[in-house]
Scaffold this motif. Structure first.
Motif, PDB file in Angstrom:
ATOM      1  N   ARG A 138      39.219  58.155  53.979  1.00  0.00           N
ATOM      2  CA  ARG A 138      37.971  57.987  53.193  1.00  0.00           C
ATOM      3  C   ARG A 138      37.304  56.582  53.562  1.00  0.00           C
ATOM      4  N   THR A 139      35.887  56.345  53.312  1.00  0.00           N
ATOM      5  CA  THR A 139      35.324  55.088  53.816  1.00  0.00           C
ATOM      6  C   THR A 139      34.804  54.440  52.447  1.00  0.00           C
ATOM      7  N   ASP A 140      35.077  53.353  52.310  1.00  0.00           N
ATOM      8  CA  ASP A 140      34.519  52.625  51.050  1.00  0.00           C
ATOM      9  C   ASP A 140      33.921  51.328  51.486  1.00  0.00           C
ATOM     10  N   VAL A 141      32.649  51.057  50.705  1.00  0.00           N
ATOM     11  CA  VAL A 141      32.025  49.577  50.996  1.00  0.00           C
ATOM     12  C   VAL A 141      32.799  48.768  50.145  1.00  0.00           C
TER      13      VAL A 141
ATOM     14  N   LEU B 188      42.125  40.456  56.323  1.00  0.00           N
ATOM     15  CA  LEU B 188      43.788  40.644  56.485  1.00  0.00           C
ATOM     16  C   LEU B 188      44.122  39.942  55.270  1.00  0.00           C
ATOM     17  N   ALA B 189      43.529  38.889  54.882  1.00  0.00           N
ATOM     18  CA  ALA B 189      44.012  38.118  53.794  1.00  0.00           C
ATOM     19  C   ALA B 189      43.823  38.882  52.538  1.00  0.00           C
ATOM     20  N   ALA B 190      42.830  39.550  52.310  1.00  0.00           N
ATOM     21  CA  ALA B 190      42.546  40.267  50.998  1.00  0.00           C
ATOM     22  C   ALA B 190      43.401  41.487  51.141  1.00  0.00           C
TER      23      ALA B 190
ATOM     24  N   THR C 176      47.312  54.583  45.379  1.00  0.00           N
ATOM     25  CA  THR C 176      47.696  53.511  46.030  1.00  0.00           C
ATOM     26  C   THR C 176      46.282  52.977  46.565  1.00  0.00           C
ATOM     27  N   VAL C 177      45.602  53.847  47.544  1.00  0.00           N
ATOM     28  CA  VAL C 177      44.366  53.219  48.042  1.00  0.00           C
ATOM     29  C   VAL C 177      43.351  52.727  47.098  1.00  0.00           C
ATOM     30  N   ASP C 178      43.299  53.747  45.662  1.00  0.00           N
ATOM     31  CA  ASP C 178      42.295  53.213  44.824  1.00  0.00           C
ATOM     32  C   ASP C 178      42.447  51.918  44.452  1.00  0.00           C
ATOM     33  N   ARG C 179      44.049  51.635  44.164  1.00  0.00           N
ATOM     34  CA  ARG C 179      44.094  49.941  43.916  1.00  0.00           C
ATOM     35  C   ARG C 179      43.733  49.124  44.999  1.00  0.00           C
ATOM     36  N   LEU C 180      44.067  49.504  46.188  1.00  0.00           N
ATOM     37  CA  LEU C 180      44.057  48.663  47.400  1.00  0.00           C
ATOM     38  C   LEU C 180      42.591  48.182  47.536  1.00  0.00           C
ATOM     39  N   ILE C 181      41.669  49.179  47.230  1.00  0.00           N
ATOM     40  CA  ILE C 181      40.274  49.041  47.508  1.00  0.00           C
ATOM     41  C   ILE C 181      39.610  48.033  46.406  1.00  0.00           C
ATOM     42  N   GLU C 182      40.274  48.266  45.134  1.00  0.00           N
ATOM     43  CA  GLU C 182      39.571  47.410  44.043  1.00  0.00           C
ATOM     44  C   GLU C 182      39.974  45.978  44.168  1.00  0.00           C
ATOM     45  N   ARG C 183      41.273  46.236  44.597  1.00  0.00           N
ATOM     46  CA  ARG C 183      41.737  44.406  44.647  1.00  0.00           C
ATOM     47  C   ARG C 183      40.957  43.858  45.941  1.00  0.00           C
ATOM     48  N   MET C 184      41.187  44.507  46.921  1.00  0.00           N
ATOM     49  CA  MET C 184      40.416  43.896  48.253  1.00  0.00           C
ATOM     50  C   MET C 184      38.909  43.398  47.983  1.00  0.00           C
TER      51      MET C 184
ATOM     52  N   ALA D 126      39.129  30.462  41.404  1.00  0.00           N
ATOM     53  CA  ALA D 126      40.560  31.002  41.482  1.00  0.00           C
ATOM     54  C   ALA D 126      40.844  32.362  41.503  1.00  0.00           C
ATOM     55  N   ASP D 127      41.883  33.032  42.127  1.00  0.00           N
ATOM     56  CA  ASP D 127      42.127  34.419  41.938  1.00  0.00           C
ATOM     57  C   ASP D 127      42.405  34.740  40.719  1.00  0.00           C
ATOM     58  N   PRO D 128      41.573  36.082  40.534  1.00  0.00           N
ATOM     59  CA  PRO D 128      41.588  36.728  39.096  1.00  0.00           C
ATOM     60  C   PRO D 128      43.063  37.358  39.208  1.00  0.00           C
ATOM     61  N   ALA D 129      43.266  37.797  37.913  1.00  0.00           N
ATOM     62  CA  ALA D 129      44.496  38.583  37.683  1.00  0.00           C
ATOM     63  C   ALA D 129      44.453  39.841  38.430  1.00  0.00           C
ATOM     64  N   PRO D 130      45.445  40.335  39.184  1.00  0.00           N
ATOM     65  CA  PRO D 130      45.629  41.612  40.073  1.00  0.00           C
ATOM     66  C   PRO D 130      45.014  42.932  39.321  1.00  0.00           C
ATOM     67  N   VAL D 131      44.409  43.708  39.848  1.00  0.00           N
ATOM     68  CA  VAL D 131      43.912  44.966  39.256  1.00  0.00           C
ATOM     69  C   VAL D 131      45.098  45.811  39.036  1.00  0.00           C
TER      70      VAL D 131
END
Length: 455
Positions: A243-246, A272-274, A426-434, A449-454
């Motif tokens: 899958r490809t996500d913007v 990579l940091a994100a 897992t990918v859904d969560r990774l995309i939103e967090r990134m 500052a970084d917001p709370a994790p999704v």
């Protein structure tokens, strides 16, 4: 350039045209330089060979004679596209076919009435044509002919080229198809790269080799695996889903890149940091002292004009990104880590494996992440008007692989994971967090500052 899996190649209906490349094996010349490490590893696989393709839209109906002339011009220009891999008593070898010995063989035209059937006909043909690299070049040409706008697809076995090669193929093909004369400047032969790789010697006391061994031994004499949940038990595989996500648009991508530069890092470090923050949140919502280890591919185009060459000019290097308390600190550290890792790419993987003694492969796939800025590759200005797509075969997977892509429209990511409910979630969560972390990198004044994790 959009990155898609073959499942998502859905051209409009039309008349499907197919051509395979035919060769006289007796005319091929076996080369002294052996296949590269990537080629040997790829061709030794026990499953289906993977292929890559580039798809593009061109105005009007297909001019069949012009397309055939353009493809033959491509084959003449790029040695890699004229390469096969015969099995000999001395093992797998590279053989190069003279351009004049190659012909295009058309198959009967076929009117196809649905996008899914067009996809199936085209991808089945590419899979068939690119699964026999032993005696002929594994190249496939397909087109969907329509009165208003037609689709052209060029497929190659992965042994013949990489993602960069697809942009070269497309740029050369379009110019030749439009009637431009063949470029008189010869591109470097990929065999030169194979010869350089075979001749590279790294001393056992080289600190770069020591860094490689330290990295692999820290992960049990194996490449690291994705640390998050995928739902695939060890030793098993599932059909892959791509899958490809913007992640962020052009303005935010520009701003994020500027932030990276101000931190002494590049845009890959920010991506990579994100990713590191997003993965760390899978196990630890505070993620203050965590790290992310993976392999990353980097190109090996070092000779003049190799930016216009076709071949698998890729090696790998290991990197570990330490997760700090905010995205900016992690980006700065990722920049240092990437710079330290780059010299390790000059160590042949063969040398690493021999020095390690035993390389374990608990998974078939390797957890990796790459970054390609298509704005810096040949022909990028035409990618939008042509609706250019990098198409990858969909096979099986047991780990996570990630490709970050930068284009004029922003920063996107393609993920390849096993098709399980857990991996998809897992990918859904990774995309939103990134997205959250990259936005914070792009807009430090707004998101200090970084917001709370999704969750």
């Amino acid at each position: 350039m959009r990155l898609i899996g073959s499942d998502d190649l859905l051209p409009r209906p039309g008349t499907v045209l197919l051509w395979s490349v035919s060769a006289d094996p007796a005319a091929a010349r076996v080369q002294e330089a052996p296949p590269s490490f990537n080629q040997r590893t790829h061709l030794a696989g026990t499953g289906r060979l993977t292929w890559l393709a580039v798809a593009a839209e061109v105005p009007g109906p297909i001019q069949r004679a012009d397309l055939a002339r353009a493809v033959l011009g491509l084959l003449a220009r790029h040695e890699s596209l004229r390469t096969s891999f015969p099995r000999t008593p001395h093992g797998l070898r590279r053989a190069v076919h003279p351009a004049e010995s190659l012909t295009l063989r058309p198959r009967p035209a076929r009117a196809v009435a649905s996008p899914t059937l067009v996809r199936d006909v085209v991808t089945d043909f590419v899979s068939e044509s690119c699964s026999r690299p032993w005696s002929a070049p594994a190249v496939a040409v397909a087109a969907v002919d329509r009165p208003d706008r037609s689709t052209i697809v060029i497929g190659i076995d992965h042994a013949l080229g990489d993602a960069w090669s697809l942009t070269v193929l497309l740029d050369d093909l379009v110019q030749l198809y439009r009637g431009a004369p063949a470029d008189p400047v010869a591109t470097p032969a990929f065999g030169l790269h194979c010869a350089r790789e075979a001749a590279t010697v790294v001393d056992s006391g080289d600190p770069r080799l020591a860094d490689w061994l330290r990295f692999l031994r820290a992960h049990g004499n194996a490449p690291p695996s994705f640390p998050g949940p995928t739902g695939v038990p060890p030793g098993e595989v599932r059909r892959a889903v791509l899958r490809t996500d913007v992640l962020i648009g052009a303005d935010d991508a520009d701003a994020a890149e500027a932030s990276c530069r101000a931190l002494g890092a590049g845009p890959f470090a920010g991506a990579l940091a994100a990713l590191a923050h997003a993965v760390a949140a899978e196990d630890d919502d505070h993620h203050r002292s965590r790290s992310l280890s993976l392999l990353f591919p980097l190109h090996t185009r070092t000779l003049p004009d190799e930016n216009r060459a076709v071949g698998w000019y890729v090696t790998n290097a290991p990197v570990t990104v330490a997760v700090s308390n905010n995205i900016r600190s992690t980006t700065r550290g990722a920049g240092f880590a990437l710079r330290a890792a780059l010299p390790l790419g000059a160590v042949p993987i063969d040398t690493v494996v021999r020095a390690l003694g035993e390389l374990r492969r608990p998974r078939h796939d390797v957890f990796m992440a790459s970054y390609v800025d298509y704005r810096r590759l040949p022909g990028h200005a035409t990618h939008g008007p042509l609706d250019a797509r990098h198409v990858s075969a969909v096979t099986d997977a047991d780990d996570v692989q990630i490709w970050f892509t930068r284009t004029d429209t922003g920063l996107a990511v393609r993920t390849r994971v096993p098709d399980t409910v857990i991996a998809r979630a897992t990918v859904d969560r990774l995309i939103e967090r990134m997205r959250v972390h990259l936005t914070a990198l792009a807009r430090p004044a707004i998101l200090a500052a970084d917001p709370a994790p999704v969750q």
